[in-house]
Design an enzyme around this catalytic site. Structure first.
Site, PDB file in Angstrom:
ATOM      1  N   SER A  65      13.166 -25.076 -17.652  1.00  0.00           N
ATOM      2  CA  SER A  65      13.429 -25.851 -18.861  1.00  0.00           C
ATOM      3  C   SER A  65      14.165 -27.166 -18.631  1.00  0.00           C
ATOM      4  O   SER A  65      14.301 -27.967 -19.558  1.00  0.00           O
ATOM      5  CB  SER A  65      14.235 -24.998 -19.857  1.00  0.00           C
ATOM      6  OG  SER A  65      13.465 -23.926 -20.323  1.00  0.00           O
ATOM      7  N   LYS A  90      22.727 -30.390 -24.532  1.00  0.00           N
ATOM      8  CA  LYS A  90      21.725 -29.543 -25.182  1.00  0.00           C
ATOM      9  C   LYS A  90      22.421 -28.660 -26.214  1.00  0.00           C
ATOM     10  O   LYS A  90      23.528 -28.160 -25.966  1.00  0.00           O
ATOM     11  CB  LYS A  90      21.012 -28.693 -24.136  1.00  0.00           C
ATOM     12  CG  LYS A  90      19.813 -27.916 -24.648  1.00  0.00           C
ATOM     13  CD  LYS A  90      19.110 -27.209 -23.508  1.00  0.00           C
ATOM     14  CE  LYS A  90      17.914 -26.392 -23.971  1.00  0.00           C
ATOM     15  NZ  LYS A  90      17.218 -25.708 -22.857  1.00  0.00           N
ATOM     16  N   SER A 130      12.428 -26.282 -22.345  1.00  0.00           N
ATOM     17  CA  SER A 130      12.972 -26.422 -23.685  1.00  0.00           C
ATOM     18  C   SER A 130      14.035 -27.527 -23.795  1.00  0.00           C
ATOM     19  O   SER A 130      14.514 -27.823 -24.878  1.00  0.00           O
ATOM     20  CB  SER A 130      13.614 -25.090 -24.113  1.00  0.00           C
ATOM     21  OG  SER A 130      14.679 -24.746 -23.225  1.00  0.00           O
TER      22      SER A 130
END
Length: 459
Positions: free
Chosen positions: A128, A26, A104
């Protein structure tokens, strides 16, 4: 499909338990080989001078970092739509209907689900990792707070953030977790070696877990928290929840009902605390300490520091990030702190106390001696849905009310507030879109949680 993974140079592999495994990272985890952009204009060209501890540990175990995964800007979103690279779409959706992968960490989940990598790292502040895992049909694991070092993770809510792992199987999650769940002196919130030893000793004291049984999970008691039966829960999610409880019962688990009375208050408490911490953490992106400085065309403004900061932050940060900073700043103001922030901290402590009450394993942070509760009422893990329904369509028109998406986190934020481990496992589908169930355990009881989840997935 827009910008799921931005590929970067592959480093040479080393022998290890993860030798040759492709990993997506990420883009809020620091690496020295690609920009740590957080999907934001303010950090679009930022190259970190160091690599996050979790990423370094993966590389030492032999994993290959193949790219940086898309995300909501600074981790603020539930659909991976607030990104300078554009939205990410769910690989499970049909070509005619573009669904959200969750957020996210939607880029990480989509990369795993589409076969771009074997595992991916994400961050979980309020769900997330687990929400994208449920909507993309993969496994998403948020460990106990402090199990995996946060050194190199760009902060959103420091007391809530955890580095999480996504993969297709619990077995792969467990292998990656064991490689990166190590003490780290660079992170003061990372579990010490002595605390890890203390938790291991507590876990081994449970005779009903360590004894050999006829069924793989015989002796394990699973709690069904009634407060997660919320109005927003769809019939499909309820069906999957029921089927999951029956599946665990067939594996030998005893299923009991438990109550966590303050769960309905966790969503507003979470957003109060998370945004307050975000307001503080993102103050550094002013174009002086961090972030690209915006060049103001009006030379008269150059002498005014406040206007310079405002110009830089207005151009460098997206609308959702600005909204959350403003809300967090208000929450921490003298007028609002007593009414919002302090009551939210009290709710957080009450939620932690309630989790400690229902789990058989004591919380190692609250113990003066080793002792395990009576089995009459306590449970080993909890089972509840990861989301209220399947993935919604990805909205790209900008006409969606931003606050309405906050309800997507209603099932996931309690684990972050309490700091306990939780894992989402694929458990069914509706109209071709996956649904996941969540298992949660006591603080530090990550290994038992992974064991239960493994049997649940493979049965």
């Amino acid at each position: 499909m827009s910008s799921i993974v931005v590929y970067c140079e592959i480093s040479p592999t080393t022998d290890g338990p993860l030798s040759g495994w492709a990993v997506a990272i990420k883009s809020n985890l620091a690496t020295e080989t690609a920009p740590t952009s957080c999907a934001s204009h303010s950090l679009a060209e930022f190259i970190s001078p160091y690599t996050a501890t979790a990423v370094t540990a993966l590389e030492r175990a032999g994993a290959l970092v193949v790219g940086s995964a898309n995300m909501d800007e600074f981790g603020m979103g539930s659909k991976t739509q607030y990104s300078i690279y554009g939205p990410t779409y769910n690989p499970s959706g049909s070509s005619k209907t573009s669904h959200s992968p969750g957020g996210s960490s939607g880029g990480s989940a989509a990369a795993v689900a589409s076969g771009m990598c074997r595992i991916a790292l994400g961050s979980d502040t309020g769900g997330s990792v687990r929400l994208p895992a449920a909507w993309c049909g993969v496994v998403g694991f948020k460990p106990s707070y402090g199990r995996i070092s946060r050194f190199g993770l760009v902060s959103y809510g420091s007391s809530l953030d955890s580095v999480g792992i996504l993969a297709r199987s619990v077995s792969d999650i467990r292998s990656a977790y064991r490689a990166i769940a190590i003490p780290d002196s660079n992170d003061m919130t990372c579990m010490s070696a002595s605390l890890r030893t203390r938790i291991d000793m507590l876990g081994r004291s449970r005779s009903w877990i360590t004894e050999q049984k006829a069924k793989p999970l015989e002796g394990v008691r699973i709690g069904i928290p009634q407060e997660f039966w919320v109005d927003e829960l769809s019939d499909n999610a309820l069906r999957v929840w029921r089927d999951g409880a029956q599946k665990l019962e067939q594996l030998g688990c005893e299923i009991v009902s438990v109550s966590l009375p303050h769960i309905p208050h966790t969503l507003p408490a979470y957003y109060t605390l998370a945004l307050a911490e975000a307001s503080s953490n993102l103050a550094r992106y002013d174009g002086v300490r961090f972030g690209t400085r915006h060049k103001c065309p009006d030379t008269a403004n150059l002498a005014n520091a406040s206007l310079k900061y405002a110009q830089t932050r207005s151009h460098g940060l997206g609308a959702e990030v600005q909204r959350r900073i403003l809300l967090g700043t208000y929450v921490m103001s003298a007028a609002a702190c007593q009414h919002y922030y302090l009551p939210s901290q009290r709710i957080r402590r009450l939620v932690q106390t309630e989790f400690n009450r229902v789990f058989a394993l004591p919380n190692a942070l609250c113990l003066s001696k080793f002792e395990v509760k009576e089995r009459s009422t306590a449970v080993d893990a909890l089972l509840f849905p990861t989301s209220t329904d399947t993935a919604p369509k990805q909205n790209t028109d900008g006409d969606e009310c931003p606050v309405s998406s906050y309800v997507n986190d209603v099932m996931t934020v309690p684990a972050n507030l309490a700091g306990i481990p939780a894992i989402s496992v694929p458990s069914g589908s509706c109209n071709g879109l996956p649904l996941g169930l969540q298992l949660a355990a006591q603080y530090g009881d990550d290994e038992l949680l992974l064991q239960i989840a493994h049997h649940f997935q493979t049965a």
